[in-house]
Scaffold this motif. Structure first.
Motif, PDB file in Angstrom:
ATOM      1  N   ILE A  39       0.852  -1.043  -0.468  1.00  0.00           N
ATOM      2  CA  ILE A  39      -0.450  -0.232   0.010  1.00  0.00           C
ATOM      3  C   ILE A  39       0.694   1.129   0.240  1.00  0.00           C
ATOM      4  CG2 ILE A  39      -1.109   1.196   1.223  1.00  0.00           C
ATOM      5  CD1 ILE A  39      -2.705  -1.326   2.253  1.00  0.00           C
ATOM      6  N   GLY A  40       0.295   2.447  -0.744  1.00  0.00           N
ATOM      7  CA  GLY A  40       1.437   3.165  -0.781  1.00  0.00           C
ATOM      8  C   GLY A  40       0.991   4.067  -2.955  1.00  0.00           C
ATOM      9  N   ILE A  41       2.290   5.155  -2.951  1.00  0.00           N
ATOM     10  CA  ILE A  41       2.031   5.986  -3.279  1.00  0.00           C
ATOM     11  C   ILE A  41       3.563   5.600  -4.084  1.00  0.00           C
ATOM     12  CG2 ILE A  41       2.035   8.355  -5.044  1.00  0.00           C
ATOM     13  CD1 ILE A  41       0.838   8.999  -2.551  1.00  0.00           C
ATOM     14  N   TRP A  42       3.939   5.274  -6.252  1.00  0.00           N
ATOM     15  CA  TRP A  42       5.147   4.740  -6.097  1.00  0.00           C
ATOM     16  C   TRP A  42       5.173   4.981  -7.849  1.00  0.00           C
ATOM     17  CZ3 TRP A  42       7.369   0.970  -3.080  1.00  0.00           C
ATOM     18  CH2 TRP A  42       6.466   0.361  -2.398  1.00  0.00           C
ATOM     19  N   THR A  59       6.310  10.849 -16.535  1.00  0.00           N
ATOM     20  CA  THR A  59       6.059  10.140 -15.320  1.00  0.00           C
ATOM     21  C   THR A  59       5.200   9.632 -14.988  1.00  0.00           C
ATOM     22  OG1 THR A  59       6.763  12.128 -14.419  1.00  0.00           O
ATOM     23  CG2 THR A  59       6.129  11.290 -12.895  1.00  0.00           C
ATOM     24  N   VAL A  60       5.413   8.045 -14.305  1.00  0.00           N
ATOM     25  CA  VAL A  60       4.233   7.216 -14.042  1.00  0.00           C
ATOM     26  C   VAL A  60       4.377   7.090 -12.564  1.00  0.00           C
ATOM     27  CG1 VAL A  60       3.529   4.647 -15.081  1.00  0.00           C
ATOM     28  CG2 VAL A  60       5.526   6.138 -16.577  1.00  0.00           C
ATOM     29  N   GLN A  61       3.092   7.168 -12.590  1.00  0.00           N
ATOM     30  CA  GLN A  61       2.890   7.447 -10.439  1.00  0.00           C
ATOM     31  C   GLN A  61       1.934   6.256 -10.373  1.00  0.00           C
ATOM     32  OE1 GLN A  61       1.453  10.861  -8.460  1.00  0.00           O
ATOM     33  NE2 GLN A  61       3.844  11.050  -9.058  1.00  0.00           N
ATOM     34  N   LEU A  62       2.015   5.063  -9.663  1.00  0.00           N
ATOM     35  CA  LEU A  62       0.745   4.330  -9.168  1.00  0.00           C
ATOM     36  C   LEU A  62       0.376   4.450  -7.935  1.00  0.00           C
ATOM     37  CD1 LEU A  62      -0.529   1.369 -10.246  1.00  0.00           C
ATOM     38  CD2 LEU A  62       1.248   0.030  -9.124  1.00  0.00           C
ATOM     39  N   THR A  63      -0.315   3.775  -7.076  1.00  0.00           N
ATOM     40  CA  THR A  63      -1.159   4.061  -6.318  1.00  0.00           C
ATOM     41  C   THR A  63      -1.904   2.681  -5.755  1.00  0.00           C
ATOM     42  OG1 THR A  63      -1.278   6.712  -6.479  1.00  0.00           O
ATOM     43  CG2 THR A  63      -2.871   5.680  -5.050  1.00  0.00           C
ATOM     44  N   LEU A  64      -1.676   2.261  -4.928  1.00  0.00           N
ATOM     45  CA  LEU A  64      -2.141   0.823  -4.361  1.00  0.00           C
ATOM     46  C   LEU A  64      -2.769   1.137  -2.776  1.00  0.00           C
ATOM     47  CD1 LEU A  64       0.508  -1.167  -5.293  1.00  0.00           C
ATOM     48  CD2 LEU A  64      -1.232  -1.043  -6.727  1.00  0.00           C
ATOM     49  N   SER A  65      -3.862   0.934  -3.011  1.00  0.00           N
ATOM     50  CA  SER A  65      -4.492   0.674  -2.010  1.00  0.00           C
ATOM     51  C   SER A  65      -6.123  -0.030  -1.090  1.00  0.00           C
ATOM     52  CB  SER A  65      -4.827   2.313  -0.896  1.00  0.00           C
ATOM     53  OG  SER A  65      -6.317   2.402   0.179  1.00  0.00           O
ATOM     54  N   SER A  66      -5.730  -0.909  -0.332  1.00  0.00           N
ATOM     55  CA  SER A  66      -6.833  -2.030   0.373  1.00  0.00           C
ATOM     56  C   SER A  66      -7.681  -2.758  -1.243  1.00  0.00           C
ATOM     57  CB  SER A  66      -8.076  -1.225   0.552  1.00  0.00           C
ATOM     58  OG  SER A  66      -8.004  -0.510   1.548  1.00  0.00           O
ATOM     59  N   GLY A  67      -7.206  -2.979  -2.358  1.00  0.00           N
ATOM     60  CA  GLY A  67      -7.159  -3.888  -3.643  1.00  0.00           C
ATOM     61  C   GLY A  67      -7.523  -2.657  -4.535  1.00  0.00           C
ATOM     62  N   ALA A  68      -7.376  -1.581  -4.829  1.00  0.00           N
ATOM     63  CA  ALA A  68      -7.835  -0.739  -5.878  1.00  0.00           C
ATOM     64  C   ALA A  68      -6.989  -0.129  -6.509  1.00  0.00           C
ATOM     65  CB  ALA A  68      -8.738   0.485  -5.192  1.00  0.00           C
ATOM     66  N   LEU A  69      -6.307  -0.270  -7.175  1.00  0.00           N
ATOM     67  CA  LEU A  69      -5.140   1.290  -8.160  1.00  0.00           C
ATOM     68  C   LEU A  69      -5.242   1.863  -8.970  1.00  0.00           C
ATOM     69  CD1 LEU A  69      -4.814  -0.042 -11.329  1.00  0.00           C
ATOM     70  CD2 LEU A  69      -3.752  -2.098 -10.372  1.00  0.00           C
ATOM     71  N   PHE A 140       9.473   0.321  -9.358  1.00  0.00           N
ATOM     72  CA  PHE A 140       8.931   1.544  -8.748  1.00  0.00           C
ATOM     73  C   PHE A 140       9.562   1.985  -7.359  1.00  0.00           C
ATOM     74  CE2 PHE A 140       5.299  -0.836 -11.122  1.00  0.00           C
ATOM     75  CZ  PHE A 140       5.139   0.954 -12.080  1.00  0.00           C
ATOM     76  N   ARG A 141       9.814   3.264  -7.266  1.00  0.00           N
ATOM     77  CA  ARG A 141      10.404   4.102  -6.161  1.00  0.00           C
ATOM     78  C   ARG A 141       8.911   4.642  -5.760  1.00  0.00           C
ATOM     79  NH1 ARG A 141      11.447   8.798  -5.566  1.00  0.00           N
ATOM     80  NH2 ARG A 141      11.485   9.396  -7.606  1.00  0.00           N
ATOM     81  N   ARG A 142       9.135   3.968  -3.700  1.00  0.00           N
ATOM     82  CA  ARG A 142       7.613   4.800  -3.126  1.00  0.00           C
ATOM     83  C   ARG A 142       7.944   5.817  -3.544  1.00  0.00           C
ATOM     84  NH1 ARG A 142       4.263   2.580   0.364  1.00  0.00           N
ATOM     85  NH2 ARG A 142       5.841   0.363   1.542  1.00  0.00           N
ATOM     86  N   ILE A 143       6.967   6.804  -3.261  1.00  0.00           N
ATOM     87  CA  ILE A 143       6.777   8.921  -2.937  1.00  0.00           C
ATOM     88  C   ILE A 143       6.373   8.782  -1.733  1.00  0.00           C
ATOM     89  CG2 ILE A 143       8.187   9.211  -5.369  1.00  0.00           C
ATOM     90  CD1 ILE A 143       5.094   9.367  -6.413  1.00  0.00           C
TER      91      ILE A 143
END
Length: 151
Positions: A39-42, A59-69, A140-143
């Motif tokens: 869970i986080g922002i990558w 720039t490519v960002q991915l947010t993962l949280s509670s089964g949703a992306l 991915f790097r955690r941001i």
């Protein structure tokens, strides 16, 4: 002992399971949990993405949280669902249409989305997330961190 009921271990186990199930249902949770370190922002570090019309790589960002992306690929946005257990992962993402007044060259199905959806394994540390498919590794790097929702 007068006045006390004896509860068998099987009856106690059923009570505990019923309590857990009802707690999950009332909280809106599911029986499949998401490992907390995911869970986080990558932000995507590798592979480098092709340059856009401006000549700069998006720039490519991915947010993962509670089964949703959800995420962004330059001006394009995507969303979907994911499940993870052990070191296995299943992702299902698709690009979202741009707003009616928005022009975005990245608002289309991109190779990155296909690579993301093809990922089947992951390795996560405090600062990095690696997603693996049969052909590709996404680094991915955690941001940032995501605060869980309160019900």
């Amino acid at each position: 002992m007068a006045g006390q009921m004896l509860i068998t271990p099987a009856a106690q186990a059923r009570r505990v399971l019923r309590f857990v199930f009802l707690s999950l249902m009332m909280s809106g949770g599911s029986l499949a949990s998401v490992p907390a370190p995911l869970i986080g922002i990558w932000q995507l570090e590798a592979p480098a993405q092709p340059a856009g019309p401006s000549g700069a790589a998006p720039t490519v960002q991915l947010t993962l949280s509670s089964g949703a992306l959800r995420g962004a690929y330059g001006c394009g946005r995507f969303s979907g669902r994911f499940e993870a257990s052990g070191h296995r992962v299943a992702l299902s993402a698709s690009m979202l249409p741009p707003a009616p007044n928005e022009r975005c060259t990245f608002a289309m199905e991109l190779p990155f989305i296909h690579e993301l959806n093809a990922s089947t394994r992951y390795v996560v540390s405090r600062d990095h997330l690696l997603l693996f498919s049969g052909k590709q590794r996404l680094t991915f790097r955690r941001i940032g961190f995501v605060t869980p929702e309160r019900n």
